[in-house]
Design an enzyme around this catalytic site. Structure first.
Site, PDB file in Angstrom:
ATOM      1  N   HIS A  50      -2.242 -12.269  -2.514  1.00 13.16           N
ATOM      2  CA  HIS A  50      -3.269 -12.985  -1.767  1.00 13.16           C
ATOM      3  C   HIS A  50      -2.909 -14.448  -1.523  1.00 13.16           C
ATOM      4  CE1 HIS A  50      -6.383  -9.791  -3.253  1.00 13.16           C
ATOM      5  NE2 HIS A  50      -5.506  -9.310  -2.380  1.00 13.16           N
TER       6      HIS A  50
ATOM      7  N   HIS B  83       0.815  -1.207   0.000  1.00 14.84           N
ATOM      8  CA  HIS B  83       0.000   0.000   0.000  1.00 14.84           C
ATOM      9  C   HIS B  83       0.855   1.265   0.000  1.00 14.84           C
ATOM     10  CE1 HIS B  83      -4.215  -1.631   1.149  1.00 14.84           C
ATOM     11  NE2 HIS B  83      -3.528  -2.505   0.436  1.00 14.84           N
TER      12      HIS B  83
END
Length: 740
Positions: free
Chosen positions: A283, A115
């Site tokens: 993920h 992020h």
């Protein structure tokens, strides 16, 4: 300080409580001169005025490091292996105040690094993990960054230990990279070299919305066509890094989400294969958190009380951590073994049928219709309990979109290809905004040159500069042609991601040679003169172009009666077409250049605002912008040889005439047509000069006028030339990281 009739402070401070128990009017205890606790800035009173703040950000007064601090020299003292060992140990050294899922912080650290780097966008090169900006508002309080404050706080003991030898920016990205290594991925490499900022970056436009996670409709001309998203934005909603994990505007539809994913990742410099690799690789480990009511979370870090000490989103749900953590609102892990690098994501996604469910927090997520118990991930605290895995709408896009599915199947059947693709994509994601390899430092810098690094061959450094300058001076090129060509070559530099600039001479290659702003016909003529000179002396065209600009400036100064020698640092190399990713250079094309008084077309923002944006990207200050523009005008470097703003009768002389005539009160200024202005002699009534808004703002804006008056002074004629040369050299050398 004025006050209203009842004696109360006229500005609502919010943090200063009223004394309800008394009848006395409470006077404000703070002087308002610095707007210490008011949301009213000077610009709020005059919202249409030109705001120069983006040119003043990161002032040295905000930096606690000494002026002579050199991060690269500090890095040489860093015990890299000891640092990596400490970060590795942190991954499984769980803290009671914020326990790790399954005893491993890997997923949390990866999300933090992701992020941080993932805010990068190609349109203006801004965002990214290169400055440690995630520590500050608004990023530290974005909804998509919930609980990343805990990740950074977990790293604090390591930052404290190594101090100035490691920046927060480097440490944040390193933590994510080591997390992958710790869980079994062979990473592509890592480079140190990111320097910290010390207050928020004010120049980054994150969107016009006034609320977090506002519907994304306002960002698109047509929501059905993601390519119509407003530039330079890349994320689909305010406060998100990429796309909404529940679907477009929170409505699940994997095929629609796939379209947004494709456009968003494209704007972050990723192709389809990189997108699938990053989605799956991100993920493969960790989990989402939504085991509770998200509406009960406390305020974000910027809004939390002082007792929270910079932490936010306090969770009242039982322990508020571990299995009760609330972050995105979705709940669950993607794979059976979420602390291990494996192919579990694709096997889970492709080999199961999925249906929509709601998380405990009420968020849409996809869960398998049927799954063996042993394939379910275990609880983060009690390994005897197993839960359903989950997928976001973006994950389902990797299965439903035909192109993404083909890539997913390829990776599922070739784990090594997936691991290599992800390692390279992760390296690109986390290093994209660092610039060329000369900015990289450390033992793990990959030797391979990658096209997105904009590689350039090394240039010659030892040659007869005086002889070449003499050849250029007698080449028949005009001062305007010399200066404007060098300027156009260098002005592409973006300090935001350290791309562009004169090094490499890409102005002679596609796509730059055909950009309208580079005046292709004139450029071709100049290059036809310079290329034989470069070949004769065996030097790069890049150096030749910059030397040509310097010769033009020296000639112009001589015409103004001032003898100067423009400093020059040889060593630029020439890039080739094979070294140039044409598509990735397209966002660098200028749409306006106030320094050359050119605007490709009318835009919503004013020409002077576009000038500020270009100035900030080039790393220039407001005084440098002022002196450069004034000098460029009198040397006659306007696009198309227009006369707007050429406030002199001696074009080609590097004089301060632009400022002298701009501040001369014997002239009247009046609007003309097509956005132009006439400057008319009050005495004769004749139009003496014409101008654009970019010219006149240097007389109308109070700050810029102060600089214009300074350079118009009779005793500053020589100072003007010297300041112009200093700013000129700064632009020519902006991309010479080998000199810094």
């Amino acid at each position: 300080m004025s006050s209203s009739k009842d004696g109360k402070c006229p500005i609502d401070h919010g943090q200063f409580p009223k004394k309800e128990e008394t009848n006395e009017a409470v006077k404000c205890p703070v002087m308002h001169g610095g707007n210490t606790s008011s949301d009213k800035s000077v610009m709020d009173w005059w919202p249409k005025a030109l705001n120069l703040d983006i040119l003043h950000q990161h002032d040295t007064k905000t930096n606690p490091l000494k002026p002579n601090f050199n991060y690269r020299e500090e890095l040489k003292k860093l015990d890299v292996e000891a640092l990596k060992k400490d970060v590795n140990n942190l991954m499984t050294d769980s803290q009671e105040w914020w326990p790790a899922d399954w005893g491993h912080y890997g997923g949390l650290m990866i999300r933090m690094a992701w992020h941080s780097a993932g805010t990068y966008r190609t349109a203006d090169g801004r965002g990214g993990g290169g400055t440690g900006n995630q520590r500050f508002a608004p990023l530290n309080s974005w909804p998509d960054n919930v609980n990343l404050d805990k990740a950074r706080r977990l790293l604090w003991p390591i930052k404290k230990k190594y101090g100035n030898k490691i920046s927060w920016a480097d440490l944040i990205i390193l933590a994510g990279t080591i997390a992958y290594e710790n869980m079994g991925l062979k990473t592509f490499g890592f480079a140190f070299g990111r320097e910290d900022i010390w207050h928020p970056e004010q120049d980054i436009y994150w969107g016009a919305e006034k609320e977090w996670l506002a519907p994304s409709d306002s960002r698109y001309e047509n929501l059905e066509n993601p390519a119509t998203m407003e530039n330079p934005l890349a994320a689909v909603q305010m406060g998100l890094i990429y796309v909404n994990p529940e679907g477009v505007n929170g409505i699940p539809d994997p095929l629609k989400t796939a379209q947004q994913v494709r456009e968003t990742f494209k704007r972050m410099a990723m192709n389809d294969e990189e997108t699938v690799a990053l989605t799956a690789g991100g993920h493969t480990v960790g989990k989402t958190h939504g085991n509770g009511d998200a509406s009960l979370l406390g305020p974000d870090p910027e809004s939390a009380g002082v007792e929270e000490q910079g932490l936010g989103w306090k969770n009242p749900n039982k322990t508020g951590k571990g299995r009760y953590t609330v972050t995105s609102g979705l709940e669950g892990a993607w794979t059976t073994n979420p602390t291990k690098w494996d192919n579990g994501f694709f096997e889970m996604l492709i080999n199961h049928d999925w249906e929509l469910q709601k998380s405990p927090a009420g968020a849409w997520q996809w869960e398998p219709k049927s799954i063996r118990v042993e394939d379910k991930p275990v609880d983060v605290e009690d390994f005897s309990i197993r839960h359903n895995p989950m997928m976001t709408d973006a994950d389902m896009a990797m299965k439903m979109d035909p192109i993404y599915k083909e890539i997913s199947l390829k990776f599922m059947h070739d784990f090594d290809a997936f691991s290599d693709a992800f390692a390279r994509a992760w390296f690109k994601l986390t290093h994209r905004d660092m610039g060329p390899k000369s900015c990289y430092f450390g033992p793990d810098v990959p030797k391979e040159d990658l096209i997105w690094q904009d590689p350039i061959s090394k240039g010659k450094t030892a040659y007869d500069i005086a002889a070449i300058k003499e050849k250029i001076a007698t080449s028949g090129l005009s001062i305007s042609e010399m200066v404007s060509t060098a300027w156009d070559s260098a002005r592409t530099f973006r300090g935001s991601d350290k791309r562009g600039g004169a090094n490499g001479a890409r102005i002679r290659l596609s796509p730059q040679k055909d950009w309208e702003g580079n005046e292709p016909k004139k450029l071709a003529k100049v290059l036809s003169v310079l290329e034989p000179i470069a070949a004769k002396f065996g030097i790069s065209i890049a150096d030749t172009i910059v030397l040509t600009g310097n010769v033009g400036v020296e000639k112009a100064a001589k015409n103004a009666g001032i003898a100067i020698s423009v400093p020059f640092a040889p060593g630029r190399g020439d890039a080739t077409a094979e070294m140039t990713d044409i598509e990735s250079f397209e966002p660098l094309e200028p749409v306006a250049d106030g320094f050359r008084n050119w605007l490709k077309k009318d835009y919503i923002v004013s020409p002077e605002e576009l000038l500020l944006d270009r100035t900030q990207l080039m790393g220039l200050t407001a005084p440098e912008m002022t002196v450069l523009l004034g000098g460029m005008r009198v040397m006659g470097t306007n696009f198309g040889d227009t006369k707007h703003g050429v406030f002199t009768d001696a074009v080609g002389a590097l004089s301060n005439d632009f400022f002298v005539n701009l501040t001369d009160m014997s002239y009247a200024w009046e609007p003309s047509e097509n956005g132009l202005y006439n400057i008319r002699s009050k005495k004769t009534g004749q139009v003496k000069f014409t101008a654009t808004r970019v010219d006149l703002v240097f007389g109308s804006n109070s700050i810029l006028r102060s600089y214009a008056e300074f350079y118009a002074q009779d005793d500053n004629k020589e100072r003007f030339v010297n300041d112009f040369v200093s700013a000129w050299v700064k632009v020519m050398n902006a991309d010479r990281f080998d000199l810094k």
